[in-house]
Design an enzyme around this catalytic site. Structure first.
Site: not given
Ligand code: BGC
Length: 410
Positions: A17, A111, A155-156
């Site tokens: 990102q 991620h 991540n998540e």
């Protein structure tokens, strides 16, 4: 409210990102498909691959003592078994810059993005991915472990089961996405096609694979000469049942249990929360008319973080770190209001006796918000998309002051 000594105050980003030019990962290909689900391509993102020194110095100056950022698997291992010393050296320089500025670096090993070759060989549906993830973690810890303060494996990792339980990723969407994945494979000239820049286009993930990847990755990270706390991060929103939505609400909460139980073996669990979901009989129902919404369309609900922390603490029984919490807003004063209410809620959880050790605001910068592109502004620092100039918002000064004081104003 005074926060506990050693409390971690940070901001969070993900490699894809903010770094820019991340062409070796699966997401890059998906962004470039025609048609694509992505509003725009990530391109140079925030060029943090080159501007990390300035960004780290800036947040240190603002008052933060930590930074959560991603290490990009596709850069470290661009082909199966082929590790890039240059990429690892780059991350050594990023970690060293953190230490120079008194910033404790928290890294995330995965991620959402995977190397293209991982996606092409089955992604998170293939059991070998867990083993490959562990090998990558082992290399990272051997090369960088002496400079890492704490690490998040994936991540998540519960995001796909959570979205399914919320009523998204249903049959129609799965067919659409599988057609899209085949187009991706064709574009990249690879077979078989199991593209999985999860959760954006995966058909499913295998619970066994992802939980095994976390466990093996965490063991690999702990196996180095230097020890640091390791945990997973979880997508955990406040979930409530409206009339008729009791069964759905229960299903969403049950979907997170295997993950929270797995986290009991870790040093902490990362809790990530943005809003509240109201469940009706047929799935999620929109916020009531007149309720303030964020740019993402979410209900403005900073106190949601309290529900997430309490649930995580009860089931995982390990210390909590809020690894992401924030708002996309065009008006920065709403961000300040969100932060203040969220921190009051975190402080309330600490007063109840919950061991919360840190708060990372998402995000340090306005960045590539996946399918939504650059339109949502999550940053306490804005980014001029033409010049990459950083624009410090009042919310950055505000949260920085709280971080420096380790206390919210009375
Ligand atoms: C993800 C981030 C994302 C943020 C805001 C989180 O679930 O970890 O990558 O940008 O939400 O939507």
């Amino acid at each position: 409210m005074k926060f506990p000594d050693q409390f971690l105050w940070g901001t969070a980003t993900a490699a894809h990102q903010v770094e820019g030019g991340n062409a070796g990962c699966d997401c890059w290909i998906l962004e470039h498909l025609k048609p694509t689900y992505f509003a725009e391509v990530s391109g140079d993102a925030c060029d943090q691959y080159h501007l990390y020194r300035e960004d780290i110095a800036l947040t240190a100056r603002l008052g933060f003592n930590s930074y959560r950022f991603g290490i990009e698997w596709a850069r470290v291992e661009p082909e199966d078994g082929e590790f890039s010393t240059a990429a690892l050296e780059h991350y050594r320089r990023v970690l060293a810059a953190c230490h120079e500025h008194g910033i404790a670096p928290m890294v995330t090993l995965h991620h959402f993005t995977s190397p293209r070759w991982i996606a092409a060989s089955g992604g998170w549906e293939a059991s070998a991915t867990a083993d490959r993830f562990a090998v990558y973690c082992e290399r990272v810890t051997a090369a960088l472990g002496d400079l890492i303060a704490s690490a998040c494996t994936i991540n998540e990792l519960n995001s796909v089961p959570m979205l399914q339980a919320l009523g998204y990723l249903g049959a129609d969407e799965r067919i659409l996405r599988s057609r899209w994945r085949s187009a991706a494979a064709k574009a990249a000239g690879v077979e078989p096609a199991m593209w999985s820049a999860f959760p954006f286009c995966t058909r499913s993930i295998s619970l066994n694979v992802i939980l095994r990847a976390h466990r093996m990755g965490a063991e690999a990270l702990r196996s180095g000469a230097h020890s640091f706390p390791v945990g997973m991060t979880m997508a955990m929103e406040e979930i409530v049942a409206e009339a008729g939505g009791e069964a759905r609400c229960k299903a969403v909460l049950e979907a997170e249990i295997p993950f929270l139980e797995a986290a009991r073996a870790d040093e902490f669990i990362g809790v990530q929360c943005y809003t509240r979901h109201r469940m009706g009989e047929n799935g999620e129902i929109a916020p009531e008319a007149g309720i303030e919404r964020t740019t993402m369309g979410y209900e403005f609900r900073p106190i949601a973080i309290g529900a997430a922390i309490r649930r995580a603490s009860k089931a995982a029984r390990v210390p909590i770190i809020v690894t992401e919490n924030g708002i996309a807003a065009a008006d920065d004063s709403r961000r300040v209001a969100y932060i203040d209410e969220a921190l009051d809620t975190v402080a309330g959880c600490i007063r109840e006796g919950i061991d919360v050790r840190g708060y990372y605001y998402w995000s340090m910068l306005d960045n590539f918000e996946w399918l939504r592109g650059y339109e949502p502004h999550f940053g306490i620092i804005g980014v001029d998309r033409k010049t990459q100039r950083r624009i410090v918002r009042p919310s950055a000064e505000h949260l920085g002051r709280i971080a420096r004081a380790n206390a919210t104003a009375p």
